[in-house]
Design an enzyme around this catalytic site. Structure first.
Site, PDB file in Angstrom:
ATOM      1  N   SER A 176      -3.333  -6.469  15.597  1.00 24.54           N
ATOM      2  CA  SER A 176      -3.099  -7.265  14.388  1.00 24.54           C
ATOM      3  C   SER A 176      -2.589  -8.641  14.770  1.00 24.54           C
ATOM      4  O   SER A 176      -1.955  -8.809  15.826  1.00 24.54           O
ATOM      5  CB  SER A 176      -2.074  -6.571  13.488  1.00 24.54           C
ATOM      6  OG  SER A 176      -1.650  -7.432  12.442  1.00 24.54           O
ATOM      7  N   TYR A 201       6.140  -2.897  12.992  1.00 22.60           N
ATOM      8  CA  TYR A 201       4.679  -3.028  13.049  1.00 22.60           C
ATOM      9  C   TYR A 201       4.254  -4.062  14.087  1.00 22.60           C
ATOM     10  O   TYR A 201       3.381  -3.805  14.922  1.00 22.60           O
ATOM     11  CB  TYR A 201       4.161  -3.412  11.669  1.00 22.60           C
ATOM     12  CG  TYR A 201       2.662  -3.582  11.592  1.00 22.60           C
ATOM     13  CD1 TYR A 201       1.809  -2.484  11.650  1.00 22.60           C
ATOM     14  CD2 TYR A 201       2.093  -4.844  11.444  1.00 22.60           C
ATOM     15  CE1 TYR A 201       0.430  -2.634  11.575  1.00 22.60           C
ATOM     16  CE2 TYR A 201       0.723  -5.012  11.359  1.00 22.60           C
ATOM     17  CZ  TYR A 201      -0.105  -3.910  11.426  1.00 22.60           C
ATOM     18  OH  TYR A 201      -1.472  -4.064  11.359  1.00 22.60           O
ATOM     19  N   LYS A 247       2.122  -3.401  17.529  1.00 18.68           N
ATOM     20  CA  LYS A 247       0.805  -4.005  17.735  1.00 18.68           C
ATOM     21  C   LYS A 247       0.791  -4.925  18.951  1.00 18.68           C
ATOM     22  O   LYS A 247      -0.217  -5.022  19.658  1.00 18.68           O
ATOM     23  CB  LYS A 247       0.371  -4.754  16.481  1.00 18.68           C
ATOM     24  CG  LYS A 247      -0.004  -3.837  15.316  1.00 18.68           C
ATOM     25  CD  LYS A 247      -1.122  -2.872  15.675  1.00 18.68           C
ATOM     26  CE  LYS A 247      -1.646  -2.116  14.458  1.00 18.68           C
ATOM     27  NZ  LYS A 247      -2.696  -1.118  14.822  1.00 18.68           N
TER      28      LYS A 247
END
Length: 264
Positions: A147, A160, A164
């Site tokens: 991401s 997150y 990632k």
């Protein structure tokens, strides 16, 4: 013909998170380019819809309804591919995610869970897949979906974004270990119109903010990511490994501000 280099005729792929969004688009693109696909996700009805599209394109699909947060279940997809289709050439690790959460509200357990779901599952499937890829295909390709939040600083993305970012560097490390027979690359999508973005995109103000802060002035489509994935796994991308493609509209900073204030 240069377009022939984007064909993957007769190859077999495993795509996780394939019931909707990016995984769905990638699985369909691979079928259209000539591959048979094991499609895995939690929701059977969604997978059956994708399977029907793959079969309409003249290729075979195997539906694997599974809880992909379980690393053993995810690893088992490699064996399923060989059992069903006789070989394994391509793996796409698309499963992952974590809800935005302020840093001080992100518990160590939540951080560990994000890492396991985004990196642990990918590692489990890759470990299981490599012997099969070498035995049945002689070589192959792996794509990990990361991401933009793995490289851009934004509030509420500690878990997150960290996970990632780890997956992106894991990709580089795995590529070194698996050279030269298996290529490993990653894709870091920006704001793509999937179900995960539907609520935001439905709000005119938030969508306008997303688009205005994206240099290309628009949101991406799942097919943009599918095209990147096909490039990476096909002969067209045969000279890339350990690399990260960034189909993100050109953003260099987060394009949506979450309502999280400064510390008081």
């Amino acid at each position: 013909m240069i377009l022939d280099r984007f064909r993957i005729d007769g190859q077999v792929a495993v795509v996780t998170g394939a019931g909707r969004g990016l995984g769905r688009a990638i699985a369909i693109a691979f079928a259209e380019a000539g591959a048979d696909v094991v499609i895995a996700a939690r929701t059977e009805s969604q997978l059956k819809e994708v399977a029907a599209i793959i079969e309409a394109a003249g290729r075979r699909a195997h539906v694997a309804v599974a809880d992909l947060s379980d690393v053993e279940v995810t690893a088992g997809l490699a064996e399923i591919a060989v059992e069903r289709f006789g070989r394994l050439d391509i793996v796409v690790n698309n499963v992952g995610g974590a809800m935005p959460c302020p840093l001080l509200d992100t518990t160590p357990a939540a951080m560990a869970e994000a890492f396991q779901f985004n990196v642990g599952t990918a590692h489990a499937l890759i470990r299981a897949a490599v012997p099969h890829i070498l035995a049945t295909a002689g070589g192959g390709a792996i794509v990990n979906i990361t991401s933009t939040m793995g490289r851009l600083p934004g509030r509420a993305f500690a878990a997150y974004g960290t996970a990632k970012a780890a997956l992106a560097h894991y990709t580089r490390l795995a590529a070194m270990d698996l050279n030269p027979r298996i290529r490993v690359n990653a894709i870091a999508p920006g704001s793509i119109l999937t179900s995960a973005l539907e609520i935001v995109a439905a709000d005119e103000r938030m969508r306008a903010e997303l688009e205005s802060k994206t240099p290309l002035g628009t949101l991406g489509e799942p097919e943009d990511i599918a095209a990147a994935a096909l490039y990476l796994v096909s002969p067209a991308g045969k000279y890339l490994t350990g690399k990260l493609l960034e189909p993100d509209g050109g953003i260099i900073a987060p394009n949506l501000d979450l309502p999280i204030g400064d510390l008081s």
